[in-house]
Design an enzyme around this catalytic site. Structure first.
Site, PDB file in Angstrom:
ATOM      1  CG  ASP A   1      -3.239  13.558  38.543  1.00 57.16           C
ATOM      2  OD1 ASP A   1      -4.182  14.285  38.935  1.00 57.16           O
ATOM      3  OD2 ASP A   1      -3.120  12.366  38.889  1.00 57.16           O
TER       4      ASP A   1
HETATM    5  C1  BGC Z   1      -6.040  12.326  40.801  1.00 58.50           C
HETATM    6  C2  BGC Z   1      -6.764  12.341  39.497  1.00 58.50           C
HETATM    7  C3  BGC Z   1      -7.968  13.238  39.593  1.00 58.50           C
HETATM    8  C4  BGC Z   1      -7.518  14.616  40.007  1.00 58.50           C
HETATM    9  C5  BGC Z   1      -8.623  15.632  40.128  1.00 58.50           C
HETATM   10  C6  BGC Z   1      -5.747  13.719  41.307  1.00 58.50           C
HETATM   11  O1  BGC Z   1      -5.279  13.683  42.612  1.00 58.50           O
HETATM   12  O2  BGC Z   1      -4.858  11.586  40.686  1.00 58.50           O
HETATM   13  O3  BGC Z   1      -7.138  11.047  39.128  1.00 58.50           O
HETATM   14  O4  BGC Z   1      -8.671  13.245  38.395  1.00 58.50           O
HETATM   15  O5  BGC Z   1      -6.876  14.529  41.259  1.00 58.50           O
HETATM   16  O6  BGC Z   1      -9.410  15.378  41.231  1.00 58.50           O
END
Ligand code: BGC
Length: 726
Positions: free
Chosen positions: A262
């Site tokens: 993530d």
């Molecule tokens: C989130 C993800 C997301 C990523 C990119 C993160 O903060 O948990 O679900 O895909 O950011 O935006």
């Protein structure tokens, strides 16, 4: 003669299957050869360049070898607008307004696999139009607590339902040459302290509750990528968790795609590399060379801490996904399209089929607008647009139809619409903190008085209430389960002057309804409905669409009823949370503990009535490798076309371990004309009746009697049959 014909067909089938297997084998061999040949030509620096981002959402390619950059984008219910390369601001493009679907809980509430498939197709086409290679989603974490800020993005409290919707979504998306990224692996079930909390789960709960949707996404859906969650799992960060990443994902599930972090979830170089992480995204360091999987990884290889073979494995995973999505020079790659009428129709259909009718005393709904002269429309959510909220899943929607706008357009010429705000949005959104919710409960009597006046002079009052993305959002949890902004008072006051008051809840996670269910005759849960929200909800209210959604989670009377809160295991202590409720998540808890919720899992009414009957199985006794063929009938006994979701639950009354009273094992959404009957057949593998046996480290089907229950919610079982497993 009959025997010969059967043998002939069997032979043909075998030959065809073998030919198909050979074709797949050849394809795989060609793919692996190509990967090996590219690996041979690459320097260590070029290889490592593929293992970390070079901006917020892009990864470098290797131009001289024809390996393109990898373009990723959020998100699960629409393709997110283009961001700046190096910060979180939007780039201000003019061609990136997208189709916006209702988020995850609404998708699951439709209980319609075809809608999940359709969504995948649309997302795939729009992602390709935007030249994206990976679309980040679906989010398949289990809804463990009503408070989790991301419940609206996730799907359900039931692992089977989550998997059943995620698989067609992924298959469809990837059929358009875009990779899915199933997230957040694993146990990201709260946003509170998501960056630091350490989650403990038993092996049984891991395998029975938290893992199945990921397993289905990878083994059945074939998800090309998986996103490792922010949190720790049993002491180790998810992105460097040997057990989750190497043992389960790679070895147990046979995952050969990309495991990415993530955004900002990497914490180490060597440990992550050894555990099976392939791609580092979103690390909060300006110099990309300093990222864990950049220069430090090159150094680790040179120092002999990370073997070259492991780098090749990771780069191989990236290249494999590139080949599978036709990125390496395949001219037949999907070109994509954006905002077509078909895309918008799919978004509409998804919203229309998601709405759950919770209560309808005296058949107040549907409203016959041709006979109405006046309607009071009340509530901030009658005019609020939601597509642009929620953080990473926010969408710059091409348009968004609000309920008030739809009512005005459809009936404004003949019906006097008396709009009153009723309550004000008092909360303020600030990323990372739910403090903005704290003082958002003031009762605004001036607004209530105006609403009461509007209701008094109208034949019917419709209150659009619920939540918004100051509550249902990534980055923090809700502080409680209450309807904010003094809505309970508003609803009661309006109902006092107009007994024909309908409440429409717009929210993506459970809210307390105990304070209003006895005050109003009709309650409709409409979720966040995406860009077609208003059109869909108004069509349900007017009866153009017969509601067919069912709750994808249990709606507790109060927070204390739900397992994590009843046992005091949310949000944890000293950054540790132990899932003490174990496998008793959602209705498994409520039904086993005999707790009566406000509305049960799987519940939803219709404007017609259905009858489920004739439940039979093809045998009464089964071997462990057999398949149970279940048959039953669904009949539409009422006056209008509609759809019922027939649900099949299983229980094992006598077993050496505790088993939940009910576990969902199959369902079918059946569409029926008035008076029509359809026979439904479901196949349940006996192996799917197993429990996870911690001592044996595997699945066990304990011989004995099993009950199969047919119903239209977890608490409304209309027929049960008993089978035996030898
Ligand atoms: C989130 C993800 C997301 C990523 C990119 C993160 O903060 O948990 O679900 O895909 O950011 O935006």
């Amino acid at each position: 003669m009959r025997k010969t014909v059967i043998m002939f067909f069997a032979l043909c089938l075998l030959t065809a299957t073998m030919a198909q297997a050979k074709k797949t084998e050849n394809k795989e061999q060609v793919q692996e050869k190509k990967i090996q040949s590219l690996l041979k030509k690459m320097t260590l620096e070029e290889k490592v360049g593929l293992l970390h981002a070079n901006s917020k959402f892009y990864v470098n390619g290797v131009k001289r070898l024809g390996i393109p950059q990898l373009a990723l984008s959020d998100g699960p219910h629409g393709v997110r607008a283009e961001m700046n390369l190096h910060d979180w601001k939007y780039a201000g493009w003019t061609n990136d307004s997208a189709t916006c679907f209702p988020p995850g809980t609404a998708l699951a509430a439709s209980w319609n696999r075809q809608l999940a498939y359709q969504r995948g197709i649309v997302l795939g086409e729009e992602a390709r139009f935007r030249q994206k290679d990976v679309l980040l989603g679906p989010g398949v974490n289990i809804i463990r607590t009503p408070l989790c800020g991301r419940n609206f993005e996730y799907l359900s409290e039931d692992p089977y339902l989550v998997g059943a919707m995620a698989v067609p979504y992924i298959q469809a998306l990837q059929s358009k040459d875009v990779s899915a990224s199933v997230k957040h692996y694993l146990a990201n079930n709260q946003e509170d302290h998501r960056n630091s909390v350490d989650v403990s789960v038993s092996e049984r709960a891991l395998h029975e509750i938290y893992l199945p949707a990921f397993k289905a996404a990878v083994t059945e859906g074939g998800s090309h990528t998986v996103m490792a969650a922010y949190n720790k799992f049993r002491g180790d960060w998810c992105a460097e968790n040997e057990y989750l990443d190497r043992e389960i994902l790679q070895k147990e599930l046979g995952f050969k795609g990309i495991l990415m972090t993530d955004w900002g979830a990497a914490h180490s170089t060597v440990k992550s590399a050894l555990a099976g992480l392939d791609l580092e995204m979103g690390t909060n360091k300006k110099d990309y060379n300093e990222w864990y999987f950049a220069q430090p990884l090159i150094d680790a290889v040179k120092e002999g801490k990370v073997p070259m073979a492991l780098i090749d494995e990771k780069v191989g995973n990236i290249l494999r996904v590139m080949i599978q999505t036709k990125m390496l020079g395949d001219k037949t790659r999907e070109k994509g399209k954006m905002n077509t009428p078909e895309h918008q129709q799919a978004a509409y259909q998804s919203a229309a089929e998601a709405a759950v009718l919770l209560q309808n005393e005296g058949h107040l709904l549907p409203l016959d607008f041709s006979k109405l002269k006046s309607v009071a429309v009340i509530g901030d959510n009658a005019t609020r647009k939601h597509c642009g909220g929620g953080l990473s899943s926010e969408i710059k929607a091409l348009y968004e139809v609000t309920p008030l706008a739809a009512l005005q357009k459809k009936f404004g010429n003949s019906v006097k619409i008396n709009y009153a705000k009723g309550y004000e949005k008092q909360s303020v959104f600030k990323e990372g903190t739910n403090k903005g919710q704290a003082d958002a409960n003031k009762v605004d009597w001036k607004l209530i008085d105006e609403a009461v006046e509007a209701a008094k002079k109208s034949e019917v009052a419709i209150i659009f209430g619920g939540l918004n993305h100051d509550f249902d959002t990534e980055s923090f949890d809700k502080i409680d389960m209450k309807l904010p902004y003094g809505q309970e008072t508003l609803i009661r006051e309006v109902a006092k002057v107009n007994p024909r008051t309908i409440v429409v809840i717009i929210a993506g996670s459970p809210v307390e309804l105990a304070g209003i269910v006895y005050r109003v005759p009709a309650l409709l849960w409409a979720w966040y409905g995406g860009m077609e929200a208003g059109n869909a909800v108004v069509d349900v209210l007017s009866g153009k669409v017969n509601p067919s959604g069912k709750m994808p989670f249990t709606l507790p009377v109060s927070l204390e009823q739900s397992p994590a809160h009843a046992l005091g295991n949310y949000p944890g202590r000293n950054l540790k949370v132990n899932y003490e409720e174990d496998i008793l998540v959602g209705y498994r808890w409520f039904d086993t503990k005999k707790i009566v919720p406000q509305y049960p899992f799987g519940f939803g009414l219709s404007y017609t009535t259905f009858e489920l009957s004739g439940l039979t199985t093809d045998q009464t006794t089964y071997g462990k490798n057999e398949v149970i063929k279940v048959k039953f009938k669904v009949r539409n006994n009422g006056p209008v076309f509609g759809a019922e979701v027939a649900q099949l639950y299983m229980s094992q009354p006598v077993c050496s371990v505790m088993r939940p009273i009910k576990e969902l094992k199959g369902f079918e959404k059946v569409f029926l004309q008035p008076g029509e009957t359809k026979t439904v057949e479901l196949a349940v593998k006996v192996s799917d009746l197993a429990y996870y046996n911690e001592a044996a480290k595997g699945w066990t089907v304990e011989p004995g009697d099993f009950l199969l229950h047919l119903g239209n919610s977890s608490r409304n079982i209309v027929q049960t049959v008993k089978i035996a497993v030898k």
